[in-house]
Design an enzyme around this catalytic site. Structure first.
Site, PDB file in Angstrom:
ATOM      1  N   HIS A 164      20.207  29.034  14.223  1.00  0.00           N
ATOM      2  CA  HIS A 164      19.339  30.177  13.932  1.00  0.00           C
ATOM      3  C   HIS A 164      19.580  30.659  12.512  1.00  0.00           C
ATOM      4  CE1 HIS A 164      17.103  33.872  14.454  1.00  0.00           C
ATOM      5  NE2 HIS A 164      18.123  34.528  13.917  1.00  0.00           N
ATOM      6  N   GLY A 218      -8.456  11.913   4.806  1.00  0.00           N
ATOM      7  CA  GLY A 218      -9.399  12.987   4.460  1.00  0.00           C
ATOM      8  C   GLY A 218      -8.719  14.344   4.376  1.00  0.00           C
ATOM      9  N   THR A 240       0.839  -1.202   0.000  1.00  0.00           N
ATOM     10  CA  THR A 240       0.000   0.000   0.000  1.00  0.00           C
ATOM     11  C   THR A 240       0.871   1.248   0.000  1.00  0.00           C
ATOM     12  OG1 THR A 240      -1.605  -1.210   1.344  1.00  0.00           O
ATOM     13  CG2 THR A 240      -1.815   1.191   1.307  1.00  0.00           C
ATOM     14  N   GLU A 293     -17.385  14.907   9.145  1.00  0.00           N
ATOM     15  CA  GLU A 293     -16.705  14.129  10.190  1.00  0.00           C
ATOM     16  C   GLU A 293     -17.697  13.818  11.306  1.00  0.00           C
ATOM     17  OE1 GLU A 293     -13.639  12.576  11.048  1.00  0.00           O
ATOM     18  OE2 GLU A 293     -14.738  12.197  12.912  1.00  0.00           O
ATOM     19  N   SER A 340      -3.539  -3.927   4.907  1.00  0.00           N
ATOM     20  CA  SER A 340      -4.930  -3.513   5.135  1.00  0.00           C
ATOM     21  C   SER A 340      -5.550  -2.987   3.845  1.00  0.00           C
ATOM     22  CB  SER A 340      -4.959  -2.397   6.186  1.00  0.00           C
ATOM     23  OG  SER A 340      -4.264  -1.254   5.699  1.00  0.00           O
TER      24      SER A 340
HETATM   25  P1  FAD Z   1       0.838  -3.102   3.087  1.00  0.00           P
HETATM   26  O1  FAD Z   1       1.676  -1.960   2.704  1.00  0.00           O
HETATM   27  O2  FAD Z   1      -0.632  -2.973   2.941  1.00  0.00           O
HETATM   28  O3  FAD Z   1       1.346  -4.330   2.222  1.00  0.00           O
HETATM   29  C1  FAD Z   1       0.715  -5.559   2.247  1.00  0.00           C
HETATM   30  C2  FAD Z   1       1.042  -6.276   0.953  1.00  0.00           C
HETATM   31  O4  FAD Z   1       0.623  -7.622   1.061  1.00  0.00           O
HETATM   32  C3  FAD Z   1       0.312  -5.699  -0.257  1.00  0.00           C
HETATM   33  O5  FAD Z   1       1.231  -5.438  -1.288  1.00  0.00           O
HETATM   34  C4  FAD Z   1      -0.644  -6.818  -0.665  1.00  0.00           C
HETATM   35  O6  FAD Z   1      -0.860  -6.870  -2.057  1.00  0.00           O
HETATM   36  C5  FAD Z   1       0.095  -8.032  -0.168  1.00  0.00           C
HETATM   37  N1  FAD Z   1      -0.766  -9.194   0.076  1.00  0.00           N
HETATM   38  C6  FAD Z   1      -1.904  -9.228   0.804  1.00  0.00           C
HETATM   39  N2  FAD Z   1      -2.381 -10.492   0.872  1.00  0.00           N
HETATM   40  C7  FAD Z   1      -1.531 -11.252   0.164  1.00  0.00           C
HETATM   41  C8  FAD Z   1      -1.464 -12.626  -0.135  1.00  0.00           C
HETATM   42  N3  FAD Z   1      -2.366 -13.493   0.332  1.00  0.00           N
HETATM   43  N4  FAD Z   1      -0.442 -13.083  -0.911  1.00  0.00           N
HETATM   44  C9  FAD Z   1       0.498 -12.227  -1.383  1.00  0.00           C
HETATM   45  N5  FAD Z   1       0.500 -10.928  -1.112  1.00  0.00           N
HETATM   46  C10 FAD Z   1      -0.499 -10.441  -0.356  1.00  0.00           C
HETATM   47  N6  FAD Z   1       1.779   5.538   6.564  1.00  0.00           N
HETATM   48  C11 FAD Z   1       2.800   6.320   6.969  1.00  0.00           C
HETATM   49  O7  FAD Z   1       3.530   5.941   7.882  1.00  0.00           O
HETATM   50  N7  FAD Z   1       3.042   7.532   6.382  1.00  0.00           N
HETATM   51  C12 FAD Z   1       2.270   8.008   5.382  1.00  0.00           C
HETATM   52  O8  FAD Z   1       2.514   9.104   4.866  1.00  0.00           O
HETATM   53  C13 FAD Z   1       1.173   7.212   4.944  1.00  0.00           C
HETATM   54  N8  FAD Z   1       0.375   7.647   3.965  1.00  0.00           N
HETATM   55  C14 FAD Z   1      -0.655   6.858   3.541  1.00  0.00           C
HETATM   56  C15 FAD Z   1      -1.490   7.345   2.541  1.00  0.00           C
HETATM   57  C16 FAD Z   1      -2.554   6.591   2.096  1.00  0.00           C
HETATM   58  C17 FAD Z   1      -3.445   7.131   1.010  1.00  0.00           C
HETATM   59  C18 FAD Z   1      -2.767   5.297   2.656  1.00  0.00           C
HETATM   60  C19 FAD Z   1      -3.900   4.446   2.155  1.00  0.00           C
HETATM   61  C20 FAD Z   1      -1.952   4.805   3.652  1.00  0.00           C
HETATM   62  C21 FAD Z   1      -0.895   5.588   4.119  1.00  0.00           C
HETATM   63  N9  FAD Z   1      -0.056   5.159   5.140  1.00  0.00           N
HETATM   64  C22 FAD Z   1       0.965   5.959   5.570  1.00  0.00           C
HETATM   65  C23 FAD Z   1      -0.241   3.843   5.788  1.00  0.00           C
HETATM   66  C24 FAD Z   1       0.744   2.826   5.228  1.00  0.00           C
HETATM   67  O9  FAD Z   1       0.582   2.728   3.826  1.00  0.00           O
HETATM   68  C25 FAD Z   1       0.547   1.475   5.875  1.00  0.00           C
HETATM   69  O10 FAD Z   1       0.592   1.602   7.277  1.00  0.00           O
HETATM   70  C26 FAD Z   1       1.621   0.492   5.434  1.00  0.00           C
HETATM   71  O11 FAD Z   1       1.622   0.339   4.037  1.00  0.00           O
HETATM   72  C27 FAD Z   1       1.440  -0.855   6.114  1.00  0.00           C
HETATM   73  O12 FAD Z   1       2.436  -1.722   5.680  1.00  0.00           O
HETATM   74  P2  FAD Z   1       2.228  -3.309   5.659  1.00  0.00           P
HETATM   75  O13 FAD Z   1       3.522  -3.865   5.191  1.00  0.00           O
HETATM   76  O14 FAD Z   1       1.683  -3.763   6.936  1.00  0.00           O
HETATM   77  O15 FAD Z   1       1.081  -3.572   4.591  1.00  0.00           O
HETATM   78  P1  NAI Z   2      -8.485   7.613  10.168  1.00  0.00           P
HETATM   79  O1  NAI Z   2      -8.747   6.608  11.199  1.00  0.00           O
HETATM   80  O2  NAI Z   2      -7.257   8.433  10.239  1.00  0.00           O
HETATM   81  O3  NAI Z   2      -9.693   8.642  10.113  1.00  0.00           O
HETATM   82  C1  NAI Z   2     -10.998   8.243   9.922  1.00  0.00           C
HETATM   83  C2  NAI Z   2     -11.903   9.390  10.315  1.00  0.00           C
HETATM   84  O4  NAI Z   2     -13.195   9.075   9.890  1.00  0.00           O
HETATM   85  C3  NAI Z   2     -11.943   9.627  11.820  1.00  0.00           C
HETATM   86  O5  NAI Z   2     -11.786  10.994  12.078  1.00  0.00           O
HETATM   87  C4  NAI Z   2     -13.314   9.106  12.202  1.00  0.00           C
HETATM   88  O6  NAI Z   2     -13.874   9.792  13.305  1.00  0.00           O
HETATM   89  C5  NAI Z   2     -14.101   9.387  10.927  1.00  0.00           C
HETATM   90  N1  NAI Z   2     -15.255   8.528  10.748  1.00  0.00           N
HETATM   91  C6  NAI Z   2     -15.375   7.211  11.033  1.00  0.00           C
HETATM   92  N2  NAI Z   2     -16.599   6.770  10.703  1.00  0.00           N
HETATM   93  C7  NAI Z   2     -17.264   7.833  10.173  1.00  0.00           C
HETATM   94  C8  NAI Z   2     -18.557   8.034   9.651  1.00  0.00           C
HETATM   95  N3  NAI Z   2     -19.426   7.025   9.602  1.00  0.00           N
HETATM   96  N4  NAI Z   2     -18.903   9.262   9.209  1.00  0.00           N
HETATM   97  C9  NAI Z   2     -18.022  10.287   9.270  1.00  0.00           C
HETATM   98  N5  NAI Z   2     -16.784  10.164   9.762  1.00  0.00           N
HETATM   99  C10 NAI Z   2     -16.412   8.957  10.201  1.00  0.00           C
HETATM  100  O7  NAI Z   2      -8.607   6.824   8.782  1.00  0.00           O
HETATM  101  P2  NAI Z   2      -8.193   7.227   7.303  1.00  0.00           P
HETATM  102  O8  NAI Z   2      -8.077   8.700   7.165  1.00  0.00           O
HETATM  103  O9  NAI Z   2      -9.115   6.476   6.416  1.00  0.00           O
HETATM  104  O10 NAI Z   2      -6.758   6.609   7.173  1.00  0.00           O
HETATM  105  C11 NAI Z   2      -6.546   5.228   7.447  1.00  0.00           C
HETATM  106  C12 NAI Z   2      -5.215   5.020   8.056  1.00  0.00           C
HETATM  107  O11 NAI Z   2      -4.192   5.109   7.078  1.00  0.00           O
HETATM  108  C13 NAI Z   2      -4.835   6.069   9.097  1.00  0.00           C
HETATM  109  O12 NAI Z   2      -5.393   5.794  10.344  1.00  0.00           O
HETATM  110  C14 NAI Z   2      -3.357   5.949   9.128  1.00  0.00           C
HETATM  111  O13 NAI Z   2      -3.005   4.899   9.974  1.00  0.00           O
HETATM  112  C15 NAI Z   2      -3.026   5.608   7.685  1.00  0.00           C
HETATM  113  N6  NAI Z   2      -2.568   6.808   7.002  1.00  0.00           N
HETATM  114  C16 NAI Z   2      -1.455   7.450   7.468  1.00  0.00           C
HETATM  115  C17 NAI Z   2      -1.017   8.610   6.893  1.00  0.00           C
HETATM  116  C18 NAI Z   2       0.151   9.301   7.473  1.00  0.00           C
HETATM  117  O14 NAI Z   2       0.844   8.707   8.305  1.00  0.00           O
HETATM  118  N7  NAI Z   2       0.445  10.531   7.095  1.00  0.00           N
HETATM  119  C19 NAI Z   2      -1.665   9.175   5.721  1.00  0.00           C
HETATM  120  C20 NAI Z   2      -2.843   8.440   5.316  1.00  0.00           C
HETATM  121  C21 NAI Z   2      -3.237   7.295   5.930  1.00  0.00           C
END
Ligand code: FAD
Ligand code: NAI
Length: 465
Positions: free
Chosen positions: A443, A184, A41, A202, A144
């Site tokens: 600074h 969001g 992801t 929210e 996830s």
């Molecule tokens: P993942 O990165 O989800 O990797 C899991 C992998 O397993 C996937 O490639 C999937 O295809 C593979 N897989 C699943 N099931 C199988 C199977 N049965 N066989 C083979 N392969 C499989 N986190 C941050 O810390 N900083 C950020 O700026 C940030 N920004 C984000 C922005 C967005 C839009 C999103 C959605 C998430 C963001 N996150 C961020 C969260 C971060 O992406 C996740 O916490 C992180 O990727 C988790 O890593 P993971 O290795 O657990 O799983």
């Molecule tokens: P989130 O858990 O950060 O936020 C979800 C928001 O939706 C919360 O504020 C919650 O109160 C609200 N919500 C829940 N149910 C709702 C409803 N029915 N109606 C209206 N609001 C509702 O989840 P989000 O933004 O989807 O991100 C998922 C995860 O991905 C994050 O928790 C984070 O772990 C990871 N992520 C991390 C980033 C980073 O580290 N910069 C960037 C993007 C994602």
């Protein structure tokens, strides 16, 4: 059938980092990924592409609204979303290629295809061909997927998740964001900066609820300045497609109906652990009601030689948390005694201003009845902030009232995503606020805000406020 010391399922930051560390420690390692590209992801549809679009849209916003202040006349900048998305794809593909290089360099065997358990040591890979491999140890790192609500039909065209929001080909006229959490506010910022009307609905009474109230208030103020509208304490009750539009019906805290109509609805209400197709049962395992794989303090499942890490287990869903767990597991399998202090995993939101925290917040510590003191320093009082024009936000340090030990830090402001690292180091070494207050900070830098907040926490001795 090839037998490995360790087989890792999932190539996100948890899985691929675990594979590298395991290989460094001399283990014969296999990594299985169901998609063609590695990185999970984070690299493909998360951290990296979202940051690429945040940076691009930040430049656009600066060119449109801030360059003139600096005496730079660029006329009226135009946003070419297709090119922006194209650039983002390049950033992703370069980053993903980097992971492939690292796998080759560390002599890790990569298999592409869906991995599923045949028994507690055997994994079947269903890819271009079907292969079966064995692992003395197995690591589940399957990550996830976006969560949704039962009444929402994600058509992935107009009712979308973050994955599609990173691939839009037109700037929405009105993007309605359900959920004012991290996704969001980050992706809402991207499209607001590019000129879309953005409304965030929210459920709770504030956005980014995992941060202190004053921090979420600061970000709300800044986001309102770029035009984002907030409907807080508002519960969505239906999401319906109406031709090229989406109609969202919600209820505010007084029970009044709120109706919003837009062309894109981004659902960002959290993510859910993912184990579909893994056939956990064949290994004697099952997921809990949150979809997670349960683990003990050593990240072992109830089957000792099967570990699980990252988003698929309890705790923050963050790439760097997954990475730490990947290293932990590899070292634990090697008979070492690693340690992760989850309290010191920082949390960052890449809006502008950025938001960052580590340790416990002021609100939480108060709820726990802990005796604390805080020191806050406004970014606008820094010379560096005035020079760049980034004057929004504040830095807050929370310390124990008696011992002065730093218990947490919360920040909103320019480059706080990087500044938080100083607080992680400070807390790892159990520094007092006065320790930080007495250290020289260059600074003019934004980091002086950290020193000033520490001074404020020590004895209310901030120098420039
Ligand atoms: P993942 O990165 O989800 O990797 C899991 C992998 O397993 C996937 O490639 C999937 O295809 C593979 N897989 C699943 N099931 C199988 C199977 N049965 N066989 C083979 N392969 C499989 N986190 C941050 O810390 N900083 C950020 O700026 C940030 N920004 C984000 C922005 C967005 C839009 C999103 C959605 C998430 C963001 N996150 C961020 C969260 C971060 O992406 C996740 O916490 C992180 O990727 C988790 O890593 P993971 O290795 O657990 O799983
Ligand atoms: P989130 O858990 O950060 O936020 C979800 C928001 O939706 C919360 O504020 C919650 O109160 C609200 N919500 C829940 N149910 C709702 C409803 N029915 N109606 C209206 N609001 C509702 O989840 P989000 O933004 O989807 O991100 C998922 C995860 O991905 C994050 O928790 C984070 O772990 C990871 N992520 C991390 C980033 C980073 O580290 N910069 C960037 C993007 C994602």
């Amino acid at each position: 059938m090839t037998e490995y010391d360790v087989v890792i399922i999932g190539s996100g930051p948890g899985g691929y980092v675990c594979a590298i560390r395991a290989a460094q420690l001399g283990m014969k390692t296999a990594l299985i990924e169901k998609y063609n590209s590695l990185g999970g992801t984070c690299l493909n549809v998360g951290c990296i592409p979202s940051k690429a679009l945040l940076d691009t849209s930040h430049h656009f916003h600066s060119a449109t609204h801030e360059f003139a202040d600096h005496g730079i006349d660029v006329g009226t900048p135009k946003a070419d979303l297709k090119k922006m998305i194209e650039r983002k794809r390049k950033v992703v593909s370069q980053t993903v290629d980097g992971i492939k290089y690292l796998m080759d360099k560390n002599k890790i065997d990569v298999y592409h295809g869906l991995g599923s358990f045949k028994d507690e040591h055997t994994v079947v890979i269903d890819g271009d061909k079907k292969e079966t491999i064995k692992g003395k140890k197995i690591v589940i790192a399957t990550g996830s997927k976006p969560a949704s609500l039962p009444f929402i039909k994600l058509d992935k065209e107009r009712v979308i998740t973050s994955t599609e929001a990173l691939e839009l080909q037109e700037i929405p006229k009105h993007m309605i964001v359900i959920g004012g959490g991290v996704i969001g506010v980050e992706l809402g910022s991207v499209y607001a900066r590019l000129g879309a009307k953005v409304s965030v609905v929210e459920y709770l009474d504030r956005i980014i609820p995992s941060f202190d109230k004053d921090i979420s208030k600061e970000l709300t103020k800044s986001m309102k300045k770029i035009g984002v509208k907030f409907h807080l304490s508002t519960k969505v009750t239906s999401v319906e497609r109406d031709g090229d539009n989406v109609v969202i019906t919600a209820e505010d805290k007084k029970g009044n109906e709120v109706k919003l109509e837009g062309d894109i609805c981004l659902v960002s209400i959290g993510r859910r652990a993912y184990t579909d197709g893994l056939n956990l049962e064949a290994a004697g395992l099952k997921s809990n009601d949150k979809g997670q794989v349960e683990v003990n303090d050593n990240l072992q499942t109830k089957v000792d030689h099967i570990y699980a890490i990252g988003d698929v287990v309890r705790g923050a869903m963050l790439a760097h948390k997954a990475e730490e767990e990947g290293v932990f597991v590899a070292e634990h399998m090697n008979g070492e005694h690693p340690h992760i202090d989850y309290n010191l995993v920082p949390n960052v939101v890449y809006t502008w201003p950025e938001v960052a925290s580590v340790g416990k917040g002021e609100d939480q510590l108060k709820e726990e009845g802990r005796e604390i003191k805080t020191g806050s320093f406004p970014m606008r009082a820094l010379g560096r902030s005035r020079a760049s024009g980034d004057t929004e936000g504040l830095i807050k340090i929370i310390a124990d009232a008696k011992t002065d030990e730093i218990l947490g830090a919360q920040m909103v402001g320019a480059r706080t995503a990087d500044l938080i690292a100083e607080m992680v180091v400070a807390m790892e070494f159990r520094a007092s606020a006065e320790d930080i207050a007495r250290m020289s900070h260059a600074h003019p830098t934004y980091a002086e805000g950290v020193k000033e907040a520490a001074l404020a926490a020590t004895d209310n001795r901030a120098l420039h406020m």
